[in-house]
Design an enzyme around this catalytic site. Sequence first.
Site, PDB file in Angstrom:
ATOM      1  N   PHE A  12      41.880  25.504  42.643  1.00 50.09           N
ATOM      2  CA  PHE A  12      42.782  24.366  42.446  1.00 50.09           C
ATOM      3  C   PHE A  12      44.003  24.781  41.604  1.00 50.09           C
ATOM      4  O   PHE A  12      45.146  24.763  42.087  1.00 50.09           O
ATOM      5  CB  PHE A  12      41.966  23.240  41.791  1.00 50.09           C
ATOM      6  CG  PHE A  12      42.756  22.134  41.173  1.00 50.09           C
ATOM      7  CD1 PHE A  12      43.776  21.505  41.884  1.00 50.09           C
ATOM      8  CD2 PHE A  12      42.459  21.689  39.883  1.00 50.09           C
ATOM      9  CE1 PHE A  12      44.498  20.457  41.311  1.00 50.09           C
ATOM     10  CE2 PHE A  12      43.166  20.649  39.308  1.00 50.09           C
ATOM     11  CZ  PHE A  12      44.196  20.035  40.021  1.00 50.09           C
ATOM     12  N   THR A  36      33.978  29.501  44.653  1.00 49.40           N
ATOM     13  CA  THR A  36      34.331  28.073  44.573  1.00 49.40           C
ATOM     14  C   THR A  36      35.771  27.833  45.040  1.00 49.40           C
ATOM     15  O   THR A  36      36.192  26.695  45.169  1.00 49.40           O
ATOM     16  CB  THR A  36      34.162  27.520  43.137  1.00 49.40           C
ATOM     17  OG1 THR A  36      34.984  28.276  42.246  1.00 49.40           O
ATOM     18  CG2 THR A  36      32.712  27.610  42.680  1.00 49.40           C
ATOM     19  N   GLY A  37      36.522  28.890  45.260  1.00 48.78           N
ATOM     20  CA  GLY A  37      37.888  28.751  45.798  1.00 48.78           C
ATOM     21  C   GLY A  37      37.836  28.457  47.288  1.00 48.78           C
ATOM     22  O   GLY A  37      36.796  28.617  47.931  1.00 48.78           O
ATOM     23  N   ASP A  57      35.477  40.240  43.757  1.00 46.20           N
ATOM     24  CA  ASP A  57      34.745  39.621  42.654  1.00 46.20           C
ATOM     25  C   ASP A  57      35.297  40.188  41.343  1.00 46.20           C
ATOM     26  O   ASP A  57      35.261  41.405  41.127  1.00 46.20           O
ATOM     27  CB  ASP A  57      33.253  39.972  42.817  1.00 46.20           C
ATOM     28  CG  ASP A  57      32.398  39.397  41.703  1.00 46.20           C
ATOM     29  OD1 ASP A  57      32.957  38.981  40.665  1.00 46.20           O
ATOM     30  OD2 ASP A  57      31.169  39.373  41.870  1.00 46.20           O
ATOM     31  N   VAL A  58      35.781  39.320  40.500  1.00 46.13           N
ATOM     32  CA  VAL A  58      36.485  39.752  39.292  1.00 46.13           C
ATOM     33  C   VAL A  58      35.565  40.518  38.321  1.00 46.13           C
ATOM     34  O   VAL A  58      36.038  41.228  37.435  1.00 46.13           O
ATOM     35  CB  VAL A  58      37.144  38.507  38.637  1.00 46.13           C
ATOM     36  CG1 VAL A  58      36.142  37.692  37.849  1.00 46.13           C
ATOM     37  CG2 VAL A  58      38.322  38.868  37.800  1.00 46.13           C
ATOM     38  N   ALA A 115      42.825  31.656  31.049  1.00 49.64           N
ATOM     39  CA  ALA A 115      42.580  30.213  31.101  1.00 49.64           C
ATOM     40  C   ALA A 115      41.357  29.890  30.265  1.00 49.64           C
ATOM     41  O   ALA A 115      40.229  30.241  30.624  1.00 49.64           O
ATOM     42  CB  ALA A 115      42.359  29.779  32.549  1.00 49.64           C
ATOM     43  N   TYR A 146      29.197  27.497  30.338  1.00 47.86           N
ATOM     44  CA  TYR A 146      30.658  27.461  30.537  1.00 47.86           C
ATOM     45  C   TYR A 146      31.375  27.526  29.196  1.00 47.86           C
ATOM     46  O   TYR A 146      32.302  28.321  29.008  1.00 47.86           O
ATOM     47  CB  TYR A 146      31.026  26.182  31.289  1.00 47.86           C
ATOM     48  CG  TYR A 146      32.493  26.076  31.640  1.00 47.86           C
ATOM     49  CD1 TYR A 146      33.073  26.957  32.547  1.00 47.86           C
ATOM     50  CD2 TYR A 146      33.300  25.094  31.070  1.00 47.86           C
ATOM     51  CE1 TYR A 146      34.416  26.862  32.877  1.00 47.86           C
ATOM     52  CE2 TYR A 146      34.640  24.991  31.397  1.00 47.86           C
ATOM     53  CZ  TYR A 146      35.201  25.875  32.297  1.00 47.86           C
ATOM     54  OH  TYR A 146      36.525  25.771  32.620  1.00 47.86           O
ATOM     55  N   LYS A 150      33.771  30.651  27.889  1.00 47.27           N
ATOM     56  CA  LYS A 150      35.197  30.511  27.562  1.00 47.27           C
ATOM     57  C   LYS A 150      35.460  30.819  26.092  1.00 47.27           C
ATOM     58  O   LYS A 150      36.527  31.328  25.747  1.00 47.27           O
ATOM     59  CB  LYS A 150      35.665  29.097  27.915  1.00 47.27           C
ATOM     60  CG  LYS A 150      35.728  28.841  29.428  1.00 47.27           C
ATOM     61  CD  LYS A 150      36.796  29.690  30.114  1.00 47.27           C
ATOM     62  CE  LYS A 150      37.028  29.253  31.555  1.00 47.27           C
ATOM     63  NZ  LYS A 150      38.074  30.065  32.218  1.00 47.27           N
ATOM     64  N   TYR A 160      41.213  42.301  21.907  1.00 45.01           N
ATOM     65  CA  TYR A 160      42.094  43.258  22.601  1.00 45.01           C
ATOM     66  C   TYR A 160      43.527  43.149  22.059  1.00 45.01           C
ATOM     67  O   TYR A 160      44.254  44.129  22.015  1.00 45.01           O
ATOM     68  CB  TYR A 160      42.085  43.009  24.119  1.00 45.01           C
ATOM     69  CG  TYR A 160      41.042  43.835  24.848  1.00 45.01           C
ATOM     70  CD1 TYR A 160      39.686  43.538  24.746  1.00 45.01           C
ATOM     71  CD2 TYR A 160      41.412  44.927  25.628  1.00 45.01           C
ATOM     72  CE1 TYR A 160      38.734  44.298  25.406  1.00 45.01           C
ATOM     73  CE2 TYR A 160      40.467  45.701  26.292  1.00 45.01           C
ATOM     74  CZ  TYR A 160      39.131  45.378  26.174  1.00 45.01           C
ATOM     75  OH  TYR A 160      38.190  46.130  26.827  1.00 45.01           O
TER      76      TYR A 160
END
Length: 311
Positions: A12, A36-37, A57-58, A115, A146, A150, A160
Site C-alpha cells: 500500500f 502481502t504486497g 525476500d528482503v 518505516a 510487530y 519495529k 548503524y
Amino acid sequence: MKTTLITGCAGFIGSHLTDFLLKKKHKIIGIDNLLTGDERNLHHLKDNKDFKFIKHDVCKNLEIDYDIDYILHFASTASPTDYLKYPIRTLQIGSIGTEQILKLALKKNATVLVASTSEVYGDPLEHPQKETYFGNVNPIGPRGVYDEAKRYLEAITMAYHSKMNLDCKIVRIFNTYGPRMRVGDGRAIPNFINQIINNNDITIYGDGSQTRSFCYIDDTIKGIYKVLKSNYNLPINIGNPDEYSINELVNILKKLIPNSCNTIYFDLPENDPKVRKPNISLAKKIIKWEPNYNLIDGLNSTINYFLKLDK
Ligand code: UDP
C-alpha cells in the site's frame, strides 16, 4: 537523476511512494516478495523504463549492480491480521531484513529511510504520543511480534548511524489509509468500507470507544518525502492528529455509503491500544509538514477506489 531502492514496493504505502518518486524523476528499483504486497499495485508501471521490479525476500542477501542514492525500507507485514498470521516472518523482516538493507546502504553509501510505526508506543500511557515517549509494549503479547520488530528496526538503524556513520531517517507512521489497501487487509477502514458496500455486518472489536487518528495516504507520502530530504536522523511521527473513536468512524462511513447493515460487536483483541494520536510538533518544526486532507475527503476517495475495484 537519483536512483532509489524501495522495499515493499508492491504494498500500500510502498506503491504510492514508488509513483511519487517516479514523478520526482527518480529511477526506482522496487523489491517485494509479494507475501502481502499485490502486483496489481504496479501494473500501470510495466512499461515504465525508470522502474525495475525484483521479486525478492528482503531477509535474503541482495546483490545490486547499480549505484543507489536512497533506500526506503517499507517491506513489512503491517496489518494486525498479517502479523498475527506470520509472527515469525514479521520478526525476521524487522530484524534480519532491516540489517540486510542497512548493510546494502553502507555498501552503496546511500541514505536509508526506514518505516517505523506508532506501534512502538504500544498501548500508550502518554496521550498524544510524542517521539520522546518510550512506549508501553507487551513483548510477549500477540502484537509484540510487530511492535518489537519495529523497535528493533529503530535500534539497529540508530546503531548503524552512530557506529558506522550511516545517513539514516526514521519515520513513525501512524494509521494511514487510502486507495490500494487490500479488501482483506483486516484493518478498520478497508474492513468497514467493504462490509458496508457489500451490506455485510459491520464488525466492531470491543465497545468501539477506542480511538485512532487516520492520515490520508497522499499526506503520509509527502511527509515521508520531506523526512527523506531532511538532515534529521532521529525518529519523526508522521500522522494526522484528528482523533476519532471507532464508533464515530463507523457512523461517518454509514452516512457516506447508503446501507442497511447491522453492527456486531466482538471482544477487543489483546493489547489493542485504547487511544492513539500523534503529537506532530516535531514534524511541523523540522520538516514543515502537517496533513491537509480531512477525513471525509480521504474516506470518499477510498470508498471510490473500493467501488471501482475489479474483485
Ligand atoms: N477494528 C474493529 N473492527 C475491524 C477492524 C479493526 O473494531 O473490523 C478496530 C481495532 O480493534 C482497533 C482499531 O479498529 O482498535 C484500528 O484497527 P486497525 O487494524 O485498523 O489498526 P491498528 O491501529 O489496531 O493497528
